[in-house]
Design a protein around this motif. Structure first.
Motif, PDB file in Angstrom:
ATOM      1  N   LYS A   1      16.587   9.893  -6.224  1.00  0.00           N
ATOM      2  CA  LYS A   1      15.525   9.097  -6.041  1.00  0.00           C
ATOM      3  C   LYS A   1      16.199   7.714  -6.233  1.00  0.00           C
ATOM      4  O   LYS A   1      15.381   6.823  -5.387  1.00  0.00           O
ATOM      5  N   SER A   2      17.178   7.468  -6.967  1.00  0.00           N
ATOM      6  CA  SER A   2      17.458   6.066  -7.328  1.00  0.00           C
ATOM      7  C   SER A   2      18.303   5.489  -5.964  1.00  0.00           C
ATOM      8  O   SER A   2      18.208   4.125  -6.164  1.00  0.00           O
ATOM      9  N   HIS A   3      18.934   6.103  -5.170  1.00  0.00           N
ATOM     10  CA  HIS A   3      19.141   5.753  -4.065  1.00  0.00           C
ATOM     11  C   HIS A   3      18.070   4.953  -3.202  1.00  0.00           C
ATOM     12  O   HIS A   3      18.524   3.948  -2.602  1.00  0.00           O
ATOM     13  N   TRP A   4      16.835   5.352  -3.115  1.00  0.00           N
ATOM     14  CA  TRP A   4      15.906   4.586  -2.425  1.00  0.00           C
ATOM     15  C   TRP A   4      14.546   4.734  -3.245  1.00  0.00           C
ATOM     16  O   TRP A   4      13.621   5.554  -2.879  1.00  0.00           O
ATOM     17  N   PRO A   5      14.642   4.040  -4.136  1.00  0.00           N
ATOM     18  CA  PRO A   5      13.259   4.277  -5.161  1.00  0.00           C
ATOM     19  C   PRO A   5      12.288   3.769  -4.603  1.00  0.00           C
ATOM     20  O   PRO A   5      11.127   4.170  -5.085  1.00  0.00           O
ATOM     21  N   ASP A   6      12.085   2.887  -3.747  1.00  0.00           N
ATOM     22  CA  ASP A   6      10.637   2.328  -3.243  1.00  0.00           C
ATOM     23  C   ASP A   6      10.215   2.863  -2.202  1.00  0.00           C
ATOM     24  O   ASP A   6       9.105   2.556  -1.716  1.00  0.00           O
ATOM     25  N   ILE A   7      10.481   4.363  -2.122  1.00  0.00           N
ATOM     26  CA  ILE A   7       9.926   5.307  -1.040  1.00  0.00           C
ATOM     27  C   ILE A   7       8.645   5.840  -1.797  1.00  0.00           C
ATOM     28  O   ILE A   7       8.843   6.277  -2.879  1.00  0.00           O
ATOM     29  N   LYS A   8       7.487   5.734  -1.398  1.00  0.00           N
ATOM     30  CA  LYS A   8       6.315   6.315  -1.955  1.00  0.00           C
ATOM     31  C   LYS A   8       5.527   7.393  -0.808  1.00  0.00           C
ATOM     32  O   LYS A   8       5.778   7.310   0.343  1.00  0.00           O
ATOM     33  N   ALA A   9       4.641   7.963  -1.658  1.00  0.00           N
ATOM     34  CA  ALA A   9       3.816   8.937  -0.913  1.00  0.00           C
ATOM     35  C   ALA A   9       2.367   8.711  -1.073  1.00  0.00           C
ATOM     36  O   ALA A   9       2.159   8.810  -2.308  1.00  0.00           O
TER      37      ALA A   9
ATOM     38  N   GLY B   1       8.669  -2.807  13.022  1.00  0.00           N
ATOM     39  CA  GLY B   1       8.924  -1.499  13.135  1.00  0.00           C
ATOM     40  C   GLY B   1       7.916  -0.637  12.379  1.00  0.00           C
ATOM     41  O   GLY B   1       6.993  -0.891  12.084  1.00  0.00           O
ATOM     42  N   LEU B   2       8.127   0.804  12.555  1.00  0.00           N
ATOM     43  CA  LEU B   2       7.172   1.743  11.624  1.00  0.00           C
ATOM     44  C   LEU B   2       7.257   1.487  10.337  1.00  0.00           C
ATOM     45  O   LEU B   2       8.362   1.335   9.485  1.00  0.00           O
ATOM     46  N   ILE B   3       6.027   1.433   9.745  1.00  0.00           N
ATOM     47  CA  ILE B   3       5.896   1.342   8.211  1.00  0.00           C
ATOM     48  C   ILE B   3       5.248   2.552   7.541  1.00  0.00           C
ATOM     49  O   ILE B   3       5.199   2.452   6.436  1.00  0.00           O
ATOM     50  N   ALA B   4       4.715   3.528   8.173  1.00  0.00           N
ATOM     51  CA  ALA B   4       4.032   4.727   7.695  1.00  0.00           C
ATOM     52  C   ALA B   4       4.541   5.930   8.492  1.00  0.00           C
ATOM     53  O   ALA B   4       4.342   5.990   9.820  1.00  0.00           O
ATOM     54  N   ALA B   5       4.719   6.757   7.825  1.00  0.00           N
ATOM     55  CA  ALA B   5       5.473   8.301   8.554  1.00  0.00           C
ATOM     56  C   ALA B   5       4.216   9.102   7.861  1.00  0.00           C
ATOM     57  O   ALA B   5       4.317   9.579   6.801  1.00  0.00           O
ATOM     58  N   TYR B   6       3.606  10.008   8.943  1.00  0.00           N
ATOM     59  CA  TYR B   6       2.626  11.153   8.560  1.00  0.00           C
ATOM     60  C   TYR B   6       3.405  12.336   8.500  1.00  0.00           C
ATOM     61  O   TYR B   6       4.466  12.427   9.652  1.00  0.00           O
ATOM     62  N   THR B   7       3.216  13.209   7.673  1.00  0.00           N
ATOM     63  CA  THR B   7       3.620  14.731   8.105  1.00  0.00           C
ATOM     64  C   THR B   7       2.671  15.755   7.342  1.00  0.00           C
ATOM     65  O   THR B   7       2.084  15.472   6.574  1.00  0.00           O
ATOM     66  N   TYR B   8       2.545  16.755   8.149  1.00  0.00           N
ATOM     67  CA  TYR B   8       1.629  17.860   7.834  1.00  0.00           C
ATOM     68  C   TYR B   8       2.342  19.111   7.533  1.00  0.00           C
ATOM     69  O   TYR B   8       2.934  19.425   8.680  1.00  0.00           O
TER      70      TYR B   8
ATOM     71  N   ALA C   1       1.805  23.498   6.672  1.00  0.00           N
ATOM     72  CA  ALA C   1       0.917  24.732   7.312  1.00  0.00           C
ATOM     73  C   ALA C   1      -0.576  24.335   6.302  1.00  0.00           C
ATOM     74  O   ALA C   1      -1.058  25.296   6.015  1.00  0.00           O
ATOM     75  N   GLY C   2      -1.065  23.304   6.882  1.00  0.00           N
ATOM     76  CA  GLY C   2      -2.551  23.006   6.408  1.00  0.00           C
ATOM     77  C   GLY C   2      -3.035  21.788   7.053  1.00  0.00           C
ATOM     78  O   GLY C   2      -2.320  20.789   7.519  1.00  0.00           O
ATOM     79  N   PRO C   3      -4.291  21.298   6.354  1.00  0.00           N
ATOM     80  CA  PRO C   3      -4.797  20.039   7.010  1.00  0.00           C
ATOM     81  C   PRO C   3      -4.710  18.946   6.368  1.00  0.00           C
ATOM     82  O   PRO C   3      -4.745  17.640   6.915  1.00  0.00           O
ATOM     83  N   ASN C   4      -3.857  18.832   5.145  1.00  0.00           N
ATOM     84  CA  ASN C   4      -3.668  17.920   4.153  1.00  0.00           C
ATOM     85  C   ASN C   4      -2.758  16.887   4.749  1.00  0.00           C
ATOM     86  O   ASN C   4      -1.557  17.315   4.951  1.00  0.00           O
ATOM     87  N   ALA C   5      -2.789  15.584   4.657  1.00  0.00           N
ATOM     88  CA  ALA C   5      -1.937  14.448   5.121  1.00  0.00           C
ATOM     89  C   ALA C   5      -0.767  13.892   3.948  1.00  0.00           C
ATOM     90  O   ALA C   5      -1.567  13.908   2.893  1.00  0.00           O
ATOM     91  N   VAL C   6       0.180  13.877   4.262  1.00  0.00           N
ATOM     92  CA  VAL C   6       1.493  13.424   3.322  1.00  0.00           C
ATOM     93  C   VAL C   6       1.694  12.083   4.012  1.00  0.00           C
ATOM     94  O   VAL C   6       2.356  12.272   5.323  1.00  0.00           O
ATOM     95  N   ILE C   7       1.466  10.917   3.556  1.00  0.00           N
ATOM     96  CA  ILE C   7       2.007   9.693   4.128  1.00  0.00           C
ATOM     97  C   ILE C   7       3.251   8.935   3.639  1.00  0.00           C
ATOM     98  O   ILE C   7       2.803   8.639   2.201  1.00  0.00           O
ATOM     99  N   TYR C   8       4.382   8.840   4.089  1.00  0.00           N
ATOM    100  CA  TYR C   8       5.459   8.236   3.234  1.00  0.00           C
ATOM    101  C   TYR C   8       5.379   6.710   3.812  1.00  0.00           C
ATOM    102  O   TYR C   8       5.242   6.272   4.971  1.00  0.00           O
ATOM    103  N   TYR C   9       5.709   5.830   2.891  1.00  0.00           N
ATOM    104  CA  TYR C   9       5.902   4.181   3.129  1.00  0.00           C
ATOM    105  C   TYR C   9       6.774   3.599   2.110  1.00  0.00           C
ATOM    106  O   TYR C   9       7.103   4.137   0.967  1.00  0.00           O
ATOM    107  N   GLU C  10       7.172   2.523   2.317  1.00  0.00           N
ATOM    108  CA  GLU C  10       7.880   1.777   1.421  1.00  0.00           C
ATOM    109  C   GLU C  10       6.950   0.790   0.598  1.00  0.00           C
ATOM    110  O   GLU C  10       5.979   0.483   1.138  1.00  0.00           O
TER     111      GLU C  10
END
Ligand code: DP6
Length: 356
Positions: A187-195, A299-306, A308-317
């Motif tokens: 985690k400490s390598h890239w701590p400002d990634i959030k979801a 550039g891209l600032i938000a990354a969605y991923t799904y 095996a279900g309909p719920n979204a997880v969105i990663y960002y800085e």
């Protein structure tokens, strides 16, 4: 006085950014491709498992969220057998130790999030199940070694043994002895990634991951292209993007891999649908957010991923949090489980002290 010994752990959820989908060996639970995930904050998504044992326990029992579940599933039986064998080795080295390997277990698990709704509950659940027993049994094996046992319970569970950014190396050997989880970066390598997690539906999914992936393996032509041509390169490139903290590249591959996974589901016969209309609207909104940031030269600032279900997880800085969350909230703030995680990446399995 009867003897009782116990151990507790919590295990986090992990959400794959490069998806595991397909088994080459269903018995050993060996995957058709390597995968990568991010481990999420345990304050919001975790399984707490307490396991106890004693000579007076008449049968082994498992409780999940207060309900008794069967332990008589082939994968759980295999996992328990492997753990008992390892405990026997520990007991053989030190005959003064209590003979846990002969006794039954009481396993009590609780999730603080919806079970089987595409939020990787089986990953946290099996990781907690295996590590709690490994802790009780005082097994000397490393986390990567223990991850192979968790893998047999549920593939994605092997990645929940580590915090931060985690790879599951598919391995090549037929016995699965090289199919294990390893840390890519803490985690400490890239701590400002959030979801941010948008719980579109907390209902149980129609097609389990286990059966869905077998339908895909058996029927999808696109799947062959995915595992041979797409994923091997993406596995290398995504690790590289994480190590370089290149969010644009990380987001681009995360989005593409979610799309690729859902595309092979659709290419299966019968087709498998995990996303619903709300999921698709969220994708459109994330694309609009990214279009705007690309136009601003960011550039891209938000990354969605799904999963095996309909719920979204969105990663960002963290620096883009206000922009992303305020936009998501504006359109999807009414979703019941709308939740922004304060601190998305955390250490893996934790020990919890105290009586049960
Ligand atoms: C879409 O690990 O739940 O979440 O090994 O059969 O238990 P089994 O499957 P499981 O599948 C997870 C599929 C996924 C992608 C991922 O987590 O990599």
């Amino acid at each position: 006085m009867s003897e009782v010994y116990s151990a507790s752990v919590t295990a986090p959820v992990n959400i794959a950014t490069l998806k595991y989908w397909g088994k080459r060996d269903t018995k050993l639970n060996l995957p058709t491709n390597s995968s990568i995930s991010v481990t999420l904050d345990q304050a919001h998504l975790r399984t707490l498992t307490t396991v106890s044992t004693g000579p007076q326990y008449l049968a082994s029992k498992l409780y999940l969220n207060g309900h008794e579940e069967t332990l008589n599933k082939p994968r759980l039986v295999a996992v328990l057998m492997t753990l008992k064998e390892l405990r026997k080795e520990v007991e053989a080295k030190d005959p003064t130790l209590p003979k846990f390997s002969d006794w039954n277990l009481l396993i009590v698990s609780e999730n603080n999030f919806p079970t089987a709704a595409g939020l990787a509950s089986s990953a946290a659940g099996l990781a907690a199940f295996v590590t709690a027993i490994a802790k009780l049994y005082q097994l000397p094996q490393s986390f990567s070694e223990i991850s192979k046992i968790a893998r047999q319970g549920s593939g994605s569970a092997c990645r929940s043994l580590f915090g931060g950014f985690v790879a599951w190396e598919m391995g090549e050997l037929a016995d699965g002895s090289d199919s294990k989880a390893v840390e890519v970066a803490p985690k400490s390598h890239w701590p400002d990634i959030k979801a941010a997690i948008l719980v579109v539906s907390a209902d149980k999914k129609d097609t389990s991951s286990t059966s869905g992936m077998q339908i895909t393996v058996n029927t999808s032509d696109l799947f062959q292209y995915r595992i041979k041509e797409v994923v091997p390169k993406r596995f290398v490139d995504m690790k590289d993007a994480i190590l370089k903290k290149d969010f644009n590249a990380f987001a681009d591959m995360t989005i593409k891999d979610s799309n690729s996974f859902h595309a092979v589901c659709l290419d299966s016969t019968p087709p498998i649908f995990y996303m619903n209309d709300t999921s698709k609207s969220i994708i459109k909104l994330v694309n609009l957010i990214n279009d705007q940031s690309i136009a601003n030269g960011e550039g891209l600032i938000a990354a969605y991923t799904y999963d095996a279900g309909p719920n979204a997880v969105i990663y960002y800085e963290a620096k883009n949090e206000v922009k992303i969350l305020s936009t998501l909230y504006k359109y999807f703030g009414e979703l019941p489980g709308w939740e922004a995680l304060d601190d998305a990446l955390l250490a893996g399995v934790k020990s919890v002290e105290g009586p049960i």
